[in-house]
Design a protein around this motif. Sequence first.
Motif, mmCIF file in Angstrom:
data_model
loop_
_atom_site.group_PDB
_atom_site.id
_atom_site.type_symbol
_atom_site.label_atom_id
_atom_site.label_comp_id
_atom_site.label_asym_id
_atom_site.label_seq_id
_atom_site.Cartn_x
_atom_site.Cartn_y
_atom_site.Cartn_z
ATOM 1 N N ILE A 205 20.334 65.517 71.000
ATOM 2 C CA ILE A 205 21.237 65.129 72.088
ATOM 3 C C ILE A 205 20.405 64.508 73.214
ATOM 4 O O ILE A 205 19.221 64.811 73.362
ATOM 5 N N ASN B 109 25.231 62.399 71.639
ATOM 6 C CA ASN B 109 24.436 62.740 70.468
ATOM 7 C C ASN B 109 23.390 61.672 70.158
ATOM 8 O O ASN B 109 23.602 60.490 70.431
ATOM 9 N N THR C 163 31.780 65.286 74.807
ATOM 10 C CA THR C 163 30.960 64.205 74.253
ATOM 11 C C THR C 163 31.847 63.325 73.385
ATOM 12 O O THR C 163 32.921 63.747 72.953
ATOM 13 N N PRO D 96 29.432 67.583 69.102
ATOM 14 C CA PRO D 96 28.040 67.966 69.409
ATOM 15 C C PRO D 96 27.657 69.257 68.694
ATOM 16 O O PRO D 96 28.507 69.913 68.081
ATOM 17 N N SER D 97 26.402 69.638 68.798
ATOM 18 C CA SER D 97 25.972 70.961 68.364
ATOM 19 C C SER D 97 26.314 71.947 69.481
ATOM 20 O O SER D 97 25.689 71.937 70.553
#
Length: 386
Positions: A212, A77, A259, A263-264
């Motif tokens: 990201i 990120n 991650t 994260p998205s």
Amino acid sequence: MTNNVTIPEKLLPEDGRFGSGPSKIRHDQISELSGDWKTILGTSHRQAPVKRVVASIKEGLRELFGIPDGYEIALGNGGSTAFWDMACACLINRKAAFGVYGSFTRKFADCAANAPFLDQPVIFDSPLGTYALPQPTEGVDAYCWAHNETSTGVNAPVRRIAGPQVAPEGIPDSALTIVDGTSAAGAIEVDISQTDVYYFSPQKAFGAEGGIWFAILSPAAIERANQIEQAAKLEGAQRWVPSFLSLTKALDNARKDQTLNTPSVGNFILIDNQIRWLNENGGLAWSTARCSKSASIVYDWAERVPFAQPFVKDPESRSHSVATIDMDEMVSVDQVLGILRQNGIVDVSGYRGLHRNQLRIGVFPSVEPRDVEALLNCVDYVVAHM
Ligand SMILES: *Cc1c(COP(=O)(O)O)cnc(C)c1O
């Protein structure tokens, strides 16, 4: 002069998004997002459905870039801006050299200049609209520049800098080549073997959202990060590597298709869709040809019309992903931009820090070349009618 010009419908592009990042997101990407709404969105990034998307992104990037054996992909990120700090924490051993020729190349150099445990970097700069590669320099252990300087629309070559060997404290004895591919990756061909680190964010050629970073790492880069991070753990070490900036932690997570922190998930779906789209259409060769076609349409137009000219004088250095065009002072770009925006054409303003009467047009792979033609017809129309 008037600020109200209605561009005839038949001149308008099908899609009016020409930003240099965030850039156009294709409709299919959005559809995929809504198709996956119940099985992936809103579910854990530590479970198989999301991990499969991350694995697919890694696989897709391997194919797209023809990544050499031994190289690995890390992600985390924070975007490329976060990666600059990570590179200062984990990749630059003591002293880096930078090519500086615009806002983005300058920002990374500033990060290194401000890191208390690094020597002052060596700067090779050149006027806006040109580029300078860092030159071989005694004591330098990392050479850094950008493939595409997004603030000026300048494309620089990507090839290793043959530097003198440095071998302090058992750190691998060759200098690393660290290239910012943020606005080139996916739009402009690159030989990854010429780099140790090629990093980018996905809101440019990958037509997704920001937040990201991805980095393609050579074995030497991985070894460098391991050694620096080990040394930073020793008593009395000068350097502090926060978890968030640990490249080895990011890589450990990436190896598990995860991650470090949340994260998205939606962004992964957008990115994965775009990489598959690029690969299915013919990969980097295809997207490079498409972007270069769009860029030529812009530069040819600027050379043809009396009120515009390409900002970058050397045709070889003109970017094929972000085209910058100086407008005659008789034409107020601010006014043109305002009228375009009223007509649904957005984000073709020059980089704010450059303070020029300039258009900057993102011609990433998602943008249709015929929409680029339409955009320029609209600019012609606006200039004639305002
Ligand atoms: C956009 C851009 C960045 C910054 O990326 P973020 O994801 O906003 O941190 C860095 N370098 C280049 C060349 C860029 O175009």
